[in-house]
Design a protein around this motif. Sequence first.
Motif, PDB file in Angstrom:
ATOM      1  N   ILE A   1       0.834  -1.193   0.000  1.00  0.00           N
ATOM      2  CA  ILE A   1       0.000   0.000   0.000  1.00  0.00           C
ATOM      3  C   ILE A   1       0.876   1.253   0.000  1.00  0.00           C
ATOM      4  N   THR A   2       0.527   2.210  -0.809  1.00  0.00           N
ATOM      5  CA  THR A   2       1.154   3.523  -0.744  1.00  0.00           C
ATOM      6  C   THR A   2       0.297   4.384   0.174  1.00  0.00           C
ATOM      7  N   VAL A   3       0.828   4.770   1.303  1.00  0.00           N
ATOM      8  CA  VAL A   3       0.047   5.433   2.341  1.00  0.00           C
ATOM      9  C   VAL A   3       0.115   6.941   2.184  1.00  0.00           C
ATOM     10  N   THR A   4      -1.040   7.566   2.162  1.00  0.00           N
ATOM     11  CA  THR A   4      -1.131   9.029   2.181  1.00  0.00           C
ATOM     12  C   THR A   4      -1.824   9.432   3.477  1.00  0.00           C
ATOM     13  N   PRO A   5      -1.198  10.210   4.329  1.00  0.00           N
ATOM     14  CA  PRO A   5      -1.812  10.558   5.622  1.00  0.00           C
ATOM     15  C   PRO A   5      -3.199  11.166   5.453  1.00  0.00           C
ATOM     16  N   ASN A   6      -4.121  10.709   6.267  1.00  0.00           N
ATOM     17  CA  ASN A   6      -5.476  11.228   6.274  1.00  0.00           C
ATOM     18  C   ASN A   6      -5.494  12.547   7.048  1.00  0.00           C
ATOM     19  N   PRO A   7      -6.083  13.604   6.484  1.00  0.00           N
ATOM     20  CA  PRO A   7      -6.066  14.906   7.188  1.00  0.00           C
ATOM     21  C   PRO A   7      -6.784  14.871   8.520  1.00  0.00           C
ATOM     22  N   ASN A   8      -7.694  13.902   8.727  1.00  0.00           N
ATOM     23  CA  ASN A   8      -8.387  13.805  10.005  1.00  0.00           C
ATOM     24  C   ASN A   8      -7.526  13.164  11.083  1.00  0.00           C
ATOM     25  N   ASN A   9      -6.388  12.602  10.716  1.00  0.00           N
ATOM     26  CA  ASN A   9      -5.578  11.861  11.669  1.00  0.00           C
ATOM     27  C   ASN A   9      -4.298  12.622  11.986  1.00  0.00           C
ATOM     28  N   PRO A  10      -3.751  12.420  13.177  1.00  0.00           N
ATOM     29  CA  PRO A  10      -2.507  13.099  13.538  1.00  0.00           C
ATOM     30  C   PRO A  10      -1.332  12.492  12.792  1.00  0.00           C
ATOM     31  N   SER A  11      -0.227  13.206  12.800  1.00  0.00           N
ATOM     32  CA  SER A  11       0.987  12.711  12.163  1.00  0.00           C
ATOM     33  C   SER A  11       1.363  11.368  12.758  1.00  0.00           C
ATOM     34  N   GLY A  12       1.722  10.418  11.899  1.00  0.00           N
ATOM     35  CA  GLY A  12       2.133   9.109  12.376  1.00  0.00           C
ATOM     36  C   GLY A  12       1.032   8.079  12.377  1.00  0.00           C
ATOM     37  N   CYS A  13      -0.216   8.487  12.076  1.00  0.00           N
ATOM     38  CA  CYS A  13      -1.316   7.502  12.028  1.00  0.00           C
ATOM     39  C   CYS A  13      -1.034   6.459  10.972  1.00  0.00           C
ATOM     40  N   ASN A  14      -0.646   6.924   9.785  1.00  0.00           N
ATOM     41  CA  ASN A  14      -0.288   6.013   8.700  1.00  0.00           C
ATOM     42  C   ASN A  14       1.230   5.943   8.638  1.00  0.00           C
ATOM     43  N   SER A  15       1.794   4.783   8.921  1.00  0.00           N
ATOM     44  CA  SER A  15       3.244   4.733   8.998  1.00  0.00           C
ATOM     45  C   SER A  15       3.762   3.305   8.851  1.00  0.00           C
ATOM     46  N   ASN A  16       5.053   3.196   8.537  1.00  0.00           N
ATOM     47  CA  ASN A  16       5.767   1.932   8.489  1.00  0.00           C
ATOM     48  C   ASN A  16       6.672   1.866   9.710  1.00  0.00           C
ATOM     49  N   ILE A  17       6.548   0.831  10.515  1.00  0.00           N
ATOM     50  CA  ILE A  17       7.234   0.781  11.801  1.00  0.00           C
ATOM     51  C   ILE A  17       7.992  -0.535  11.911  1.00  0.00           C
ATOM     52  N   MET A  18       9.234  -0.471  12.348  1.00  0.00           N
ATOM     53  CA  MET A  18      10.057  -1.650  12.537  1.00  0.00           C
ATOM     54  C   MET A  18       9.954  -2.100  13.988  1.00  0.00           C
ATOM     55  N   ALA A  19       9.863  -3.405  14.205  1.00  0.00           N
ATOM     56  CA  ALA A  19       9.737  -3.942  15.569  1.00  0.00           C
ATOM     57  C   ALA A  19      11.032  -3.704  16.365  1.00  0.00           C
ATOM     58  N   PRO A  20      10.934  -3.493  17.698  1.00  0.00           N
ATOM     59  CA  PRO A  20       9.682  -3.402  18.456  1.00  0.00           C
ATOM     60  C   PRO A  20       9.052  -2.031  18.292  1.00  0.00           C
ATOM     61  N   GLY A  21       7.766  -1.924  18.601  1.00  0.00           N
ATOM     62  CA  GLY A  21       7.101  -0.650  18.402  1.00  0.00           C
ATOM     63  C   GLY A  21       5.759  -0.574  19.102  1.00  0.00           C
ATOM     64  N   TYR A  22       5.104   0.578  18.930  1.00  0.00           N
ATOM     65  CA  TYR A  22       3.834   0.883  19.590  1.00  0.00           C
ATOM     66  C   TYR A  22       2.942   1.599  18.582  1.00  0.00           C
ATOM     67  N   ILE A  23       1.686   1.224  18.524  1.00  0.00           N
ATOM     68  CA  ILE A  23       0.714   1.908  17.671  1.00  0.00           C
ATOM     69  C   ILE A  23      -0.538   2.204  18.483  1.00  0.00           C
ATOM     70  N   SER A  24      -1.320   3.181  18.007  1.00  0.00           N
ATOM     71  CA  SER A  24      -2.581   3.499  18.680  1.00  0.00           C
ATOM     72  C   SER A  24      -3.505   4.185  17.695  1.00  0.00           C
ATOM     73  N   SER A  25      -4.760   4.253  18.057  1.00  0.00           N
ATOM     74  CA  SER A  25      -5.725   4.991  17.252  1.00  0.00           C
ATOM     75  C   SER A  25      -5.480   6.475  17.394  1.00  0.00           C
ATOM     76  N   PRO A  26      -5.930   7.288  16.444  1.00  0.00           N
ATOM     77  CA  PRO A  26      -5.722   8.746  16.529  1.00  0.00           C
ATOM     78  C   PRO A  26      -6.289   9.323  17.828  1.00  0.00           C
TER      79      PRO A  26
END
Length: 555
Positions: free
Chosen positions: A430-455
């Motif tokens: 997927i080519t991710v384009t950040p959604n304007p309704n979401n904060p920076s980092g909502c759409n991202s590629n993350i290398m383990a270990p890591g943490y994610i959350s909803s906006p």
Amino acid sequence: MTTVIISSNCAMWSHSVLLLAALASVLADTCPDGFTILSTNKCVKLVTEASKHSDATAYCTSLGGNLISVHSVIDNNAYQKLAAVSVTPYWLGIKCAQSGSPKSCLWDDQSGDAGKYNGFAPGFPLLEIGSCVYVPTNSSSAGKWLSGDCDAMILNFICETTPITNTCTFQYNGNCYYPSQSALSEQDAQSACQQECGNLVSIHSDEENNFVQSLFTTNSPTYIRIGAKHSNNQNSNYWIDGSSWDYDNIGYSNPNLGMCWSMALTNDTIPAGKWISSHCDTSLPFVCKRTVGTQCGATPGPTPAQCTSPMFLHNSGSFYSPNWPNSYLGDQYPCTYILDTPIGSLVQIQFPILNLDSQASISLYNHVEDSTPFLVLEANSASDQWYTSTTNTMRVVFQLCISHCLNDGANYNWKAEFKPSTAVTTQPPITVTPNPNNPSGCNSNIMAPGYISSPNYPNYYPSNALCRYHLSTTVGNRIKLDFGAIDTDQCCDYIYVQDGAFTGSPFIANISGTYPAHMKTFQSTSNLMLVTFKSSIYDNKDYTGFSANFCTIQI
């Protein structure tokens, strides 16, 4: 109340069984097991095991019915009342092709479009959300139709079918018999019988043999087809409906004359009422038989007299040429069929029966919007080969003769079967384009270990959010994903976990609702995982969303 059979399934039989449409009368007052009758005079079944739209469609089809179609306020209110026992919305049996146009929404049961009646909320249908349609049961939008993602949303659904028919015109010993003067081969005749949930007739006594013989009282043909065949070793016989071979009235047996059986109705080579070996591809009138009260709410596929709009077919199944099993000649419109299978699969199709005239063709397209087919089938094309699309959709266009058409008396028709197959091509990430309704980092590629959350976590997440998190670790290892507390709207907001980096990767979980921390833990089978969070268009003032930690599992 006694009525004449003119239901859609009988119309699909079309002219093959002329006496069925003209003479058979039924008493429609009971429903199949598990179904209840509504005030709309339909048999319905509410299923609260939430499913994707395609799985719901397949389940209803397996019961001999369809996902519900709604054609009046009375219908809509009745279904809403039935489904109100659960807070989970329910699917409708409809798909839309254009935003803002109810007329572009076609019912799965071939009952037309939603142009004359619909319950869409303002601004719907909206294809940006999805082509399927669902109905909430307990919010301010209860009873209104909303657009939904066919493959992502997991909802309740309602199956519908027609009431059981308890009587028939030609009845003997607990069975209904349907004679047809139309001459068909054994294969085509059996297909016609199966469309009415029966088989070519089996005969088990002198009395039944005499009854079948008596069905043709006017313009009696010399021979009729019965549902018996020689076994391959030619030393025994069998009924194709699977019943026991406990009776015969053989006049002359010789497999060299053919592996099928016919009954003489007049004194010819054998006396009337006797049976004779015959070629299976010889076209003969025939008799179908089925048990009294057999529910036949749906046929294996649509067989309209004419094609006036696209037909949408899901998962797997069969469909047929217009006027099946008779000749399609005389129809003036091309037929379009839109097939879709689950995401991650490809559409496979074959034509076990393919009798095209010299001016007809069947074109196969990889995408609904493609202008160039990847294959065109004509009169000399192979009928037993599987053809595969490059996507999980396929458009099939049957083009008939328009002018100076051949009319040589032959029976031109076809039958198609389709199913999903495992995709063999690799989908791009997927080519991710950040959604304007979401904060920076909502759409991202993350290398383990890591943490994610909803906006906005742990505050309320915004409406209309779409977040995709591509999780990865070193090649050869696996990912463990451990969710903290989950708090989402069970109606309409979802977390999807997929085993791989692509939108077509296998689903590990679809999560919606409220769960305590560490209750939802998952592990990938590769070094990649995709997590998607999607919220509805409705304002959220109650739900905080989710958080999750992920780490590497060394293999």
